[in-house]
Design a protein around this motif. Structure first.
Motif, mmCIF file in Angstrom:
data_model
loop_
_atom_site.group_PDB
_atom_site.id
_atom_site.type_symbol
_atom_site.label_atom_id
_atom_site.label_comp_id
_atom_site.label_asym_id
_atom_site.label_seq_id
_atom_site.Cartn_x
_atom_site.Cartn_y
_atom_site.Cartn_z
ATOM 1 N N GLN A 27 -8.112 -6.069 -3.274
ATOM 2 C CA GLN A 27 -8.038 -6.338 -1.840
ATOM 3 C C GLN A 27 -6.730 -5.775 -1.303
ATOM 4 O O GLN A 27 -5.754 -5.649 -2.026
ATOM 5 N N ASN A 28 -6.765 -5.416 -0.022
ATOM 6 C CA ASN A 28 -5.590 -4.909 0.667
ATOM 7 C C ASN A 28 -5.420 -5.781 1.905
ATOM 8 O O ASN A 28 -6.030 -5.538 2.934
ATOM 9 N N SER A 86 0.834 -1.198 0.000
ATOM 10 C CA SER A 86 0.000 0.000 0.000
ATOM 11 C C SER A 86 0.872 1.253 0.000
ATOM 12 O O SER A 86 0.509 2.266 -0.594
ATOM 13 N N LYS A 124 -10.148 1.839 -0.794
ATOM 14 C CA LYS A 124 -11.200 1.261 0.045
ATOM 15 C C LYS A 124 -12.502 1.097 -0.749
ATOM 16 O O LYS A 124 -13.155 0.056 -0.678
ATOM 17 N N LYS A 125 -12.840 2.108 -1.523
ATOM 18 C CA LYS A 125 -14.068 2.059 -2.327
ATOM 19 C C LYS A 125 -14.028 0.893 -3.317
ATOM 20 O O LYS A 125 -14.997 0.135 -3.454
ATOM 21 N N CYS A 158 -12.100 -1.756 -3.151
ATOM 22 C CA CYS A 158 -12.070 -3.018 -2.401
ATOM 23 C C CYS A 158 -13.490 -3.420 -2.003
ATOM 24 O O CYS A 158 -13.869 -4.593 -2.101
ATOM 25 N N GLN A 159 -14.283 -2.452 -1.568
ATOM 26 C CA GLN A 159 -15.674 -2.734 -1.192
ATOM 27 C C GLN A 159 -16.497 -3.209 -2.382
ATOM 28 O O GLN A 159 -17.427 -3.992 -2.223
ATOM 29 N N TYR A 200 -5.979 5.995 -0.285
ATOM 30 C CA TYR A 200 -6.643 5.020 0.585
ATOM 31 C C TYR A 200 -8.160 5.079 0.465
ATOM 32 O O TYR A 200 -8.829 4.048 0.548
ATOM 33 N N THR A 201 -8.708 6.255 0.234
ATOM 34 C CA THR A 201 -10.170 6.379 0.061
ATOM 35 C C THR A 201 -10.631 5.641 -1.192
ATOM 36 O O THR A 201 -11.591 4.869 -1.161
#
Length: 119
Positions: free
Chosen positions: A57-58, A25, A48-49, A51-52, A44-45
């Motif tokens: 994936q992180n 990351s 995350k979006k 990934c959701q 990161y925002t």
């Protein structure tokens, strides 16, 4: 992941990951800063979006894709066909060829795809 659309910025971000995965990351933050002029929080925002949405994936600080670039492109194509042509590839090709004639090489490539599908 149900929605296979990405905005232009999300698409550039996704391409960064696909081209460099697996990557930490921290590496992703540096690449996004250099190529997109993003701050760490923006990276990161967006990560995350996506990934959701099931695209990436992180895990333990390592970013990888859950859907390959090729799988994503295929899903986007299917979604476009479904929305614009009721899922009909022949209807798409008919619409496409009214504005642009296919070259002999394109016709041969399509014929090879059809022949392979019959097997």
């Amino acid at each position: 992941m149900n929605d296979y659309r990405l905005g232009p910025v999300e698409a550039r971000f996704a391409e960064l990951i696909w081209a460099n995965e697996p990557l930490s990351s921290g590496e992703l933050v540096k690449k996004c800063e250099a190529e997109l002029s993003w701050k760490k929080s923006t990276t990161y925002t967006v990560l995350k979006k996506l990934c959701q949405r099931g695209l990436f994936q992180n895990q333990n600080g390592v970013v990888t894709s859950l859907v390959s670039r090729e799988e994503f492109a295929a899903a986007q194509s299917e979604q476009f066909l479904a929305e614009a042509f009721h899922g009909s590839l022949p209807a798409f090709l008919a619409a496409f060829t009214t504005r642009k004639a296919l070259s002999q090489e394109e016709i041969a490539q399509l014929q090879r795809l059809i022949d392979e599908s019959r097997r």
